[in-house]
Design an enzyme around this catalytic site. Structure first.
Site, PDB file in Angstrom:
ATOM      1  N   ASN A  37       9.419  -0.863   3.085  1.00 24.85           N
ATOM      2  CA  ASN A  37       9.604   0.587   3.169  1.00 24.85           C
ATOM      3  C   ASN A  37      10.985   0.958   3.715  1.00 24.85           C
ATOM      4  OD1 ASN A  37       9.241   3.348   3.305  1.00 24.85           O
ATOM      5  ND2 ASN A  37       7.275   3.238   4.365  1.00 24.85           N
ATOM      6  N   HIS A 122      -7.437   6.978   7.186  1.00 27.04           N
ATOM      7  CA  HIS A 122      -6.641   7.741   8.147  1.00 27.04           C
ATOM      8  C   HIS A 122      -7.141   9.179   8.211  1.00 27.04           C
ATOM      9  CE1 HIS A 122      -2.766   5.067   7.898  1.00 27.04           C
ATOM     10  NE2 HIS A 122      -3.873   4.353   8.008  1.00 27.04           N
ATOM     11  N   TYR A 159       3.609  10.806  15.555  1.00 27.54           N
ATOM     12  CA  TYR A 159       3.291   9.769  14.586  1.00 27.54           C
ATOM     13  C   TYR A 159       1.867   9.951  14.061  1.00 27.54           C
ATOM     14  CZ  TYR A 159       2.023   5.529  12.312  1.00 27.54           C
ATOM     15  OH  TYR A 159       1.555   4.657  11.368  1.00 27.54           O
ATOM     16  N   ASP A 212      -3.376   4.325  16.393  1.00 26.93           N
ATOM     17  CA  ASP A 212      -2.078   3.650  16.306  1.00 26.93           C
ATOM     18  C   ASP A 212      -1.086   4.317  17.253  1.00 26.93           C
ATOM     19  OD1 ASP A 212       0.197   2.302  15.616  1.00 26.93           O
ATOM     20  OD2 ASP A 212       0.136   2.809  13.482  1.00 26.93           O
ATOM     21  N   HIS A 214       2.042   2.971  17.677  1.00 27.03           N
ATOM     22  CA  HIS A 214       3.308   2.766  16.964  1.00 27.03           C
ATOM     23  C   HIS A 214       4.469   2.403  17.888  1.00 27.03           C
ATOM     24  CE1 HIS A 214       5.590   3.307  13.120  1.00 27.03           C
ATOM     25  NE2 HIS A 214       4.419   2.887  12.688  1.00 27.03           N
ATOM     26  N   GLU A 238      -3.603   0.121  18.379  1.00 28.86           N
ATOM     27  CA  GLU A 238      -2.644  -0.633  17.575  1.00 28.86           C
ATOM     28  C   GLU A 238      -1.217  -0.465  18.091  1.00 28.86           C
ATOM     29  OE1 GLU A 238      -0.845  -0.508  13.038  1.00 28.86           O
ATOM     30  OE2 GLU A 238      -2.750   0.488  13.471  1.00 28.86           O
ATOM     31  N   GLU A 264       2.022  -5.650  12.301  1.00 27.31           N
ATOM     32  CA  GLU A 264       2.419  -5.189  10.971  1.00 27.31           C
ATOM     33  C   GLU A 264       3.897  -5.442  10.686  1.00 27.31           C
ATOM     34  OE1 GLU A 264       3.489  -0.537  10.869  1.00 27.31           O
ATOM     35  OE2 GLU A 264       1.398  -0.922  11.307  1.00 27.31           O
ATOM     36  N   HIS A 314      -2.303  -4.737   7.800  1.00 25.73           N
ATOM     37  CA  HIS A 314      -1.559  -3.522   7.469  1.00 25.73           C
ATOM     38  C   HIS A 314      -1.735  -3.241   5.977  1.00 25.73           C
ATOM     39  CE1 HIS A 314       1.793  -0.695   7.583  1.00 25.73           C
ATOM     40  NE2 HIS A 314       2.456  -1.395   6.680  1.00 25.73           N
ATOM     41  N   ASP A 318       2.511   2.521   1.554  1.00 27.75           N
ATOM     42  CA  ASP A 318       3.910   2.121   1.390  1.00 27.75           C
ATOM     43  C   ASP A 318       4.004   0.669   0.936  1.00 27.75           C
ATOM     44  OD1 ASP A 318       3.237   0.842   3.741  1.00 27.75           O
ATOM     45  OD2 ASP A 318       5.000   1.480   4.852  1.00 27.75           O
ATOM     46  N   GLU A 341      -6.873  -2.002   6.369  1.00 23.49           N
ATOM     47  CA  GLU A 341      -6.362  -0.632   6.271  1.00 23.49           C
ATOM     48  C   GLU A 341      -6.310  -0.190   4.810  1.00 23.49           C
ATOM     49  OE1 GLU A 341      -2.674   2.018   8.089  1.00 23.49           O
ATOM     50  OE2 GLU A 341      -2.424  -0.150   7.870  1.00 23.49           O
TER      51      GLU A 341
END
Length: 404
Positions: A37, A122, A159, A212, A214, A238, A264, A314, A318, A341
């Site tokens: 990505n 999600h 996020y 998550d 992040h 996560e 990830e 993951h 993307d 996921e």
């Protein structure tokens, strides 16, 4: 069975994807995903300039030898560009081998270890009420595991928050420069437990709840977070803190029993060795497209199984549907599976990548077609040229650059 051609395609049916197609003298073809990505063109260049020319004439059945050749022969190895390229080659070769055997890939790997692959979706919203509405929608669709993210009061962007009501979360933005977002750890830590409380109060504990972070927190902040949400029994938290400092997860472990998922951004077994060996995580998040394909993921999963660490790959959109197809075969087989996921794909994307997987009541199945069970429409893909897009960067409210 000799390889006679290896072609690279970069297409953007809503998102940029890098696809590798390997063709053999038998007429069998295999597909691999090399999407990274925001860095798609460097991977495509690496494939075109360094990998594809060296594939021609090789025996497509020699998957392990080819993997070792491109890993050890690279010298500058283990980086995300190199490993994404190797992953695509590996995926395509496993696709070919399973087609030659006339069986779906999961059967070639050793057969199914379960009847279906539990996937998590999600949910998102600008407010708790919006999140609850989105959660209800996904629960009604049958999902048994749901990731929950929400806008934080006092922060314009957070996020995991969609840019508009009813839209899927899309972090990358089109244009020549990344978007800059502001972050406040204190506002996040104060608000987020209230989000989980609202979800559990309304829906109970029937679904697995995931979240998550992040990479946004320091180790002690992550420990504080994990302790503050223990009553809500998260399936995992996560990426609570950047994983470069792997020893810090020992500190987090000492303060909370909230399960931890990491990985990830990892590209090989070496990236996660310490975390697994010292049992500092519960789920390893490496993905087939970035961690060496089926071959690399098998090594990681086999090693993780010795320490009762489960997979939780993951898998947002993307990564192309080719990766999703490969992941489902891997997940159906791997003994120490945890969860997969799954964000879903647009109709436009699935027209370019026709697939055979199915979704039913929270579980997915890769289907019974030989190989990966996915195709690539080259003519349609050509109608969607590459469109530059970048993941954001984050700053603290005082302007300090932070981890996005």
């Amino acid at each position: 069975m000799k390889i006679v051609s290896a072609e690279v395609f970069v297409t953007c049916p809503g998102r940029n994807f890098v696809t590798l197609k390997i063709t053999t003298d038998s007429g069998l073809t295999g597909l691999g995903d090399a999407t990274l990505n925001g860095r798609e063109l460097p991977v495509a260049s690496y494939l075109n300039d360094h990998v594809c020319p060296q594939l021609i004439g090789r025996d497509a059945h020699q998957i392990e030898d080819i993997w070792q050749y491109f890993y050890k022969g690279a010298y500058w190895r283990r980086g995300p560009v190199t490993m994404s390229a190797i992953s695509a080659v590996d995926m395509a070769l496993w696709d070919i081998k399973a087609k030659a055997a006339n069986m779906p890939l999961y059967q070639l790997l050793g057969g199914a270890s379960r009847t279906g692959v539990m996937v998590y979706c999600h949910t998102t919203g600008h407010s708790i009420d919006e999140v609850l509405d989105d959660y209800a929608k996904h629960r009604d669709q049958g999902f048994k595991a749901i990731r929950v993210q929400c806008g934080v009061p006092g922060m314009e962007t957070t996020y995991g928050m969609a840019k508009g009501k009813g839209l899927a979360y899309e972090p990358a933005t089109k244009g020549s420069l990344p978007e800059e977002q502001l972050w406040s750890t204190e506002k996040y830590l104060d608000f987020t437990p209230k989000l989980f409380e609202a979800v559990r109060d309304k829906f109970g504990f029937n679904e697995h709840l995931l979240h998550d972070m992040h990479h946004r927190l320091t180790p002690i902040e992550a420990a504080r977070f994990g302790k503050s949400v223990e009553d809500y029994r998260l399936f995992w938290m996560e990426d609570p803190t950047p994983a470069e400092n792997q020893a810090c997860f020992r500190l987090i472990r000492q303060h909370t029993v909230t399960p931890i998922a990491v990985g990830e951004v990892f590209n090989s077994i070496w990236d996660c060795k310490q975390l697994i060996e010292e049992q500092l995580i519960d789920y390893i998040r490496t993905t087939i497209t970035h961690a060496g394909g089926i071959t690399g993921m098998r090594r990681i999963a086999d090693f993780a199984s010795l320490y009762q660490v489960r997979t939780g790959s993951h898998g947002p959109s993307d990564l192309s549907p080719i990766c999703m197809a490969a992941a489902l075969h891997f997940d159906l087989w791997v003994p120490n599976f945890g969860v997969q996921e799954y964000m879903g794909y647009s109709e436009q994307m699935l027209e370019v990548f026709p697939h055979s997987w199915t979704f039913d009541n929270g579980y997915m199945h890769p289907g019974e077609k030989p190989g990966l069970g996915i195709e690539f429409d080259e003519k349609l893909a050509a109608k969607y040229p590459y469109d530059p897009a970048y993941l954001p960067v984050a700053r603290l409210e005082d302007g300090t650059l932070w981890n996005w």
